[in-house]
Design an enzyme around this catalytic site. Structure first.
Site, mmCIF file in Angstrom:
data_model
loop_
_atom_site.group_PDB
_atom_site.id
_atom_site.type_symbol
_atom_site.label_atom_id
_atom_site.label_comp_id
_atom_site.label_asym_id
_atom_site.label_seq_id
_atom_site.Cartn_x
_atom_site.Cartn_y
_atom_site.Cartn_z
ATOM 1 N N HIS A 83 -38.703 77.820 22.191
ATOM 2 C CA HIS A 83 -38.138 76.629 22.829
ATOM 3 C C HIS A 83 -36.616 76.627 22.691
ATOM 4 C CE1 HIS A 83 -37.250 72.441 23.751
ATOM 5 N NE2 HIS A 83 -36.717 72.311 22.553
ATOM 6 N N ASP A 112 -14.798 84.498 47.473
ATOM 7 C CA ASP A 112 -15.971 84.814 46.656
ATOM 8 C C ASP A 112 -15.486 84.980 45.232
ATOM 9 O OD1 ASP A 112 -18.409 85.929 45.559
ATOM 10 O OD2 ASP A 112 -18.972 86.405 47.616
ATOM 11 N N TRP A 148 -34.537 79.609 16.261
ATOM 12 C CA TRP A 148 -33.562 80.233 17.154
ATOM 13 C C TRP A 148 -32.340 80.715 16.382
ATOM 14 C CZ3 TRP A 148 -28.503 79.298 18.908
ATOM 15 C CH2 TRP A 148 -27.885 78.169 18.391
ATOM 16 N N SER A 176 -25.116 89.961 29.865
ATOM 17 C CA SER A 176 -25.069 89.122 31.060
ATOM 18 C C SER A 176 -23.989 88.046 30.928
ATOM 19 C CB SER A 176 -26.442 88.502 31.289
ATOM 20 O OG SER A 176 -26.333 87.312 32.009
ATOM 21 N N SER A 177 -23.949 87.378 29.774
ATOM 22 C CA SER A 177 -22.961 86.311 29.591
ATOM 23 C C SER A 177 -21.547 86.857 29.593
ATOM 24 C CB SER A 177 -23.165 85.593 28.259
ATOM 25 O OG SER A 177 -24.410 85.013 28.220
ATOM 26 N N HIS A 260 -21.356 78.305 16.403
ATOM 27 C CA HIS A 260 -20.663 77.048 16.621
ATOM 28 C C HIS A 260 -19.911 77.018 17.948
ATOM 29 C CE1 HIS A 260 -19.620 73.063 16.015
ATOM 30 N NE2 HIS A 260 -18.435 73.373 16.489
ATOM 31 N N GLU A 262 -20.677 78.494 20.440
ATOM 32 C CA GLU A 262 -21.740 78.445 21.443
ATOM 33 C C GLU A 262 -22.031 77.004 21.872
ATOM 34 O OE1 GLU A 262 -23.381 80.519 23.210
ATOM 35 O OE2 GLU A 262 -25.107 79.355 23.884
ATOM 36 N N TYR A 264 -20.016 74.623 22.049
ATOM 37 C CA TYR A 264 -18.961 74.190 22.975
ATOM 38 C C TYR A 264 -19.078 74.903 24.308
ATOM 39 C CZ TYR A 264 -17.221 71.757 18.991
ATOM 40 O OH TYR A 264 -17.139 70.916 17.934
ATOM 41 N N SER A 275 -15.822 64.769 34.376
ATOM 42 C CA SER A 275 -14.504 64.364 34.871
ATOM 43 C C SER A 275 -14.500 64.251 36.389
ATOM 44 C CB SER A 275 -13.440 65.370 34.430
ATOM 45 O OG SER A 275 -13.395 65.447 33.033
ATOM 46 N N HIS A 309 -19.348 74.745 8.765
ATOM 47 C CA HIS A 309 -19.962 73.434 8.557
ATOM 48 C C HIS A 309 -21.477 73.486 8.747
ATOM 49 C CE1 HIS A 309 -19.093 72.309 13.034
ATOM 50 N NE2 HIS A 309 -20.228 72.937 12.919
ATOM 51 N N HIS A 310 -21.986 74.606 9.223
ATOM 52 C CA HIS A 310 -23.440 74.775 9.288
ATOM 53 C C HIS A 310 -23.981 75.326 7.980
ATOM 54 C CE1 HIS A 310 -23.650 74.094 13.655
ATOM 55 N NE2 HIS A 310 -22.460 74.622 13.651
ATOM 56 N N THR A 335 -12.150 65.243 21.246
ATOM 57 C CA THR A 335 -13.347 64.708 21.890
ATOM 58 C C THR A 335 -13.148 63.238 22.199
ATOM 59 O OG1 THR A 335 -14.572 66.237 20.496
ATOM 60 C CG2 THR A 335 -15.862 64.676 21.764
ATOM 61 N N LYS A 338 -11.092 62.727 25.233
ATOM 62 C CA LYS A 338 -11.889 62.866 26.457
ATOM 63 C C LYS A 338 -12.579 61.544 26.791
ATOM 64 C CE LYS A 338 -11.866 67.102 27.632
ATOM 65 N NZ LYS A 338 -12.049 67.702 28.881
ATOM 66 N N ARG A 457 -36.836 69.624 9.332
ATOM 67 C CA ARG A 457 -37.137 70.126 10.661
ATOM 68 C C ARG A 457 -38.058 71.339 10.555
ATOM 69 N NH1 ARG A 457 -31.559 73.250 12.405
ATOM 70 N NH2 ARG A 457 -32.657 73.694 14.328
#
Ligand code: CU
Ligand code: CU
Lengths: 534, 384
Positions: A83, A112, A148, A176-177, A260, A262, A264, A275, A309-310, A335, A338, A457
């Protein structure tokens, strides 16, 4: 320089400019057209949304009651792993890439993408990567079952055999990314129409530019991470194996150095979308354009230097914890800029509530809630209690579901009439929105309480006192799931319908920008001669 | 239009009432029973109230704008689109608020890291899927395993009050004493988490992490493993009993120092086959069932079947030796370090008899029954 490149491109494209798309499956397999590839990305992401969503419902069904309900712990762990991987790499990232493909050339006045063949390849890697990943579910022995985040040594020394398929498919997704990001960055640098200066670039394009750089910075690190896993598993290295002199924490550093930024990567393009949408439906220019751009760049930059921080509970020294706490708290400032600028855009606007705007407003409210729990999580001592509990699960679903996913919905409703030339059913769109909001909050709000009360979790079964809230969560998840069927219906109806185009070029009264100067739907090739941006 | 807003307000207030009806389910972080848990709780609430405050402002402005500036009410869009002053204001104010939050967080963090002057050291080791507690000063050490039965998990029996939060041997600690925790793991990463003690500390192979508790309120504190550690991550709870010093001293006295928890081994008296079988089944369900499953079929290829296993049904000494020393680097642990001879003998008797294994054993003219003294012999032999 820029103009020279546009010139050669226009010349190269001229060759096939006059025939339309090929017929049949060849059109999709061999296409180098940014609109086709954008559509492919979006459809792929739609399919994956339902597969990943179904897995979420299996998880929630098992958690409806204490005791074994449907599946055993072994399958449960495979479901949570799949998932997560599918939603992150198979839904949000491809959807954002699809929107980029469709819209960036239209928004900057390019014919293009800069590298059309690379574009084709970067999309077509994805279906194979995910078939490979999901094929592990039907192999003998467990599919990847380590979450994950695939922490070593659970995924290395103790990982199931299928881990090698997982590693290979992560490599493919990464390739790919990287190619997609490269393409987008190069396009934005080189293919802007004359007059489309940096100061006029739409925010969606700006945020994808920043996201592209983030991807280029961290995807190779992920590739390195899974390669080290492969070496540990098969070539007798000990990167992550303490018994061999390696370090399980090295894995976490490498993983979160990717992981991390990721998050963002998943949210920044969403900021861009919001926006655009907020300004259109307030009929007012975006407030504080320069600050919005600066905030995006700042978020990305700080995002690269807060990964630990993780890892607050891993026994990090206090100095490291303090630095990472302060740095993480700093993310709240751009943030906040924004959010405040969006509010200022709404303020004294002339607001209407079409579906894209509803999703944008839902984003504004619920992403802010996710931001709040993020600030709470940055406080290290409190994080000791939140980490790896349902509080974190609630936090990242608020920022990813009502953040990224809602932004994607907003974008799709916003641009769908442009793509197809037909207006979707506003009534159904509103139903989709309200059911999603109700389902989403019912599913994820109680998770805050569960986490605070001590529910970890990734557990397939839970103590009795967590029953009530878990049942609410499950009901909410199913409502959210049903809501997406409405979405599916709206999209499929647009895809198969053959009625005449019924919207104007501009589609929305307040819409501004190059894409809205084109006919709806736009022809197969657009901006073959670059428009002049005043 | 006003009616619609009224109805919305009504909806949300009633939703709030529904939520408070759930008040018996825990809504918030527990204040807990240690010095640290209280400090953490206060920090958590401070963070929460700050967020509420900002939320009121942000959502207030949002709701006001959405009501006031609707096009349907004839609102005309203004033309302003930048203002340096407000940008500076909404950069500085949040910054100051964050500084105000960072200060208490830094102080509490300093306390967490201060493990000096502890009077007792408790070493905690995470295994797939149990915890080992070692009282380094008292020489006591034992394993603590989930005691909820498989029948409860499979809905075949009524669930007990502390379903999934109960263990066979609790960790007992004295109150009003600073206890240093040394936390590590033997196989994969686990995390020792007891919310009401204010501790979550990852247990990582190759690392020894420190934390501490100073329990002020006597009572039983429960928690669970906080880091995904494989199949039975959800089934390795933590139970800590905090008692007055005198009671703790008594508890220490009752326990024989050494590896095994059981006070003084109940000798190596032979048991009847039936007694061994009954004990073996119970011990199998506690120690082996999560991997090798109740029907002995295991979960291949991760966990092999014991049913028809050559090792299980083969020569008794080899089978015993296998279970005593396990297979290093896999989930199959060295059970010789965890169970006494009687329990091992009982388990061996059970797995050699159950699931049709007894036929295979008898075909080879071996006995299914294994006595504690057989285990003792193998144990002796394996020592260098
Ligand atoms: Cu993060
Ligand atoms: Cu665990």
């Amino acid at each position: 320089m820029t103009e020279a490149i546009i010139h050669t491109h226009a010349a190269a494209d001229h060759f096939d400019a006059h025939h339309g798309p090929e017929k049949g499956f060849k059109r999709w397999l061999f296409t180098t057209n940014h609109k086709d590839i954008g559509t492919l990305y979006l459809l792929f992401s739609l399919v994956m949304l339902f597969i990943g969503g179904l897995m979420a419902l299996v998880i929630r069904a098992e958690l409806f009651e204490p005791g074994k309900v449907l599946i055993d712990p072994e399958f449960f762990n495979q479901m949570t792993t799949m998932h997560g991987l599918i939603m992150v790499f198979g839904v949000i990232m491809p959807a954002m890439a699809g929107l980029a493909n469709w819209m960036i050339p239209l928004m900057i006045g390019a014919p293009d993408m800069a590298l059309p063949r690379l574009n084709n390849w970067s999309f077509w890697l994805l279906p194979f990567a995910f078939c490979l990943l999901m094929s592990t579910l039907i192999m003998s022995g467990p599919a990847p079952d380590f979450g994950w985040t695939f922490y070593a040594p659970l995924s290395t020394t103790y990982g199931p055999k299928s881990t090698d398929f997982f590693i290979f498919s992560v490599h493919m997704m990464g390739a790919s990314s990287i190619m997609a990001a490269l393409n987008i960055v190069v396009t934005i640098f080189n293919m802007r129409a004359p007059g489309m200066t940096w100061g006029k670039l739409p925010l969606f394009v700006w945020s994808w530019l920043v996201t592209g750089f983030l991807l280029l910075a961290v995807m190779p690190v992920l590739a390195g991470c899974v390669t080290m896993m492969l070496m540990d598993r098969h070539f007798h290295t000990s990167f992550f194996n303490a018994a061999g002199g390696g370090d399980p924490l090295l894995f976490q550093h490498v993983f979160w150095f990717f992981g991390h930024p990721e998050v963002y990567i998943l949210i920044l393009p969403g900021f861009g979308i919001i926006s655009e949408v907020v300004s259109t439906f307030s009929r007012k220019r975006l407030f504080g354009y320069k600050f919005m751009v600066a905030a995006t760049v700042l978020i990305a930059f700080i995002g690269l230097i807060v990964w630990m921080h993780h890892m607050f509970t891993t026994g990090a020294p206090i100095t490291a914890q303090l630095y990472f706490m302060y740095a993480t708290m700093l993310v709240a400032i751009p943030t906040g800029i924004k959010i405040f600028n969006w509010l200022a855009t709404l303020f004294k606007g002339s607001i209407t509530f079409e579906t894209p705007m509803l999703f944008a407003l839902g984003f504004l409210v619920m992403f802010t809630i996710g931001g709040f729990s993020g600030v709470m999580l940055s406080l290290v001592p409190a994080d000791y209690q939140y980490r790896d509990s349902y509080f974190v699960v609630a936090h990242f679903h608020y920022v990813l579901v009502s953040g990224s996913l809602f932004a994607i919905f907003a974008a799709i409703y916003y641009w769908l009439p442009k793509w197809t030339g037909r207006m979707y059913s506003e009534r159904l769109g509103q139903i989709h929105f309200w059911l999603s909001v109700i389902g989403m909050n019912l599913a994820f709000l109680p998770m805050h309480f569960l986490g605070l009360a001590g529910m970890p979790r990734r557990i397939p079964d839970y103590p009795l006192q967590f029953t009530d809230f878990n049942q609410l969560c499950t009901i909410g998840a199913f409502i959210f799931g049903m809501a997406q069927l409405v979405f599916l219906y709206i999209i499929l109806k647009e895809c198969v319908s053959h009625t005449k185009p019924d919207v104007s070029n501009q589609v929305w009264e307040g819409a501004k920008g190059l894409e809205w100067t084109l006919p709806s739907p736009p022809p197969y090739h657009t901006f073959e001669t670059a428009p002049i941006v005043p | 239009m006003h009616h619609r807003i009224l109805r919305l307000i009504l909806f949300f207030t009633s939703a709030l009432f529904v939520l408070t009806a759930y008040a018996e389910s825990e809504l918030n972080m527990p204040v807990g029973g240690t010095i640290l848990s209280e400090e953490i709780y206060k920090l958590h609430m401070a963070g929460f109230y700050v967020c509420c405050g900002i939320g009121v402002v942000v959502f207030g402005v949002l709701i006001y704008s959405l009501i006031r500036f609707r096009k349907s009410k004839g609102a005309q869009a203004a033309h302003f689109h930048e203002h340096l002053g407000v940008e500076i204001i909404w950069t500085t104010i949040p910054f100051l608020i964050l500084v105000a939050l960072a200060i208490p967080a830094t102080i509490v963090l300093g306390h967490i890291h201060n493990t000096d002057k502890s009077a007792l050291t408790l070493k905690i080791t995470g295994y797939q899927w149990k915890w080992k507690y070692e009282y380094l000063d008292q020489g006591i050490s034992f394993f603590s395993v989930l005691s909820t039965t498989q029948d409860q998990i499979n809905n075949k029996a009524k669930k007990s009050e502390w379903y999934l939060l109960e263990v066979d041997h609790e960790a007992v600690v004295p109150i009003n004493t600073k206890i240093k925790l040394l936390i590590t793991a033997d196989d994969v990463i686990h995390s020792w988490w007891v919310p009401a003690l204010g501790v979550k500390q990852d247990a990582i192979p190759g690392y020894i992490n420190e934390n501490w508790i100073y329990v002020t309120k006597p009572g039983t504190y429960r928690g669970q493993c906080g880091e995904l550690c494989g199949l039975n991550h959800g089934f390795m709870p933590i139970v800590v009993k905090a008692v007055p010093q005198a009671e703790f001293d008594q508890w220490v006295k009752n326990h024989h120092p050494g590896n095994s928890f059981t006070p003084l081994q109940p000798a190596l008296n032979p048991l009847t086959g039936d007694a061994l079988l009954a004990l073996g089944k119970a011990q199998y369900e506690k120690n082996c069932v999560m991997c090798h499953q109740a029907n002995g079929a295991g979960l291949p290829p991760s966990f092999p079947a014991l049913k028809k296993s050559r090792i299980v049904t083969g020569a008794p000494d080899a089978a015993i030796a296998f279970v005593l020393s396990g297979v290093p680097g896999t989930a199959m642990q060295a059970f010789g370090e965890q169970l006494d001879d009687q329990n091992i003998a009982a388990i061996m008797t059970y797995i050699r008899s159950a699931w049709g294994n007894s036929d295979l054993v008898k075909q080879q003219k071996y006995s299914t029954v294994i006595q504690p003294k057989d285990v003792a012999k193998v144990r002796q032999g394996s020592k260098p």
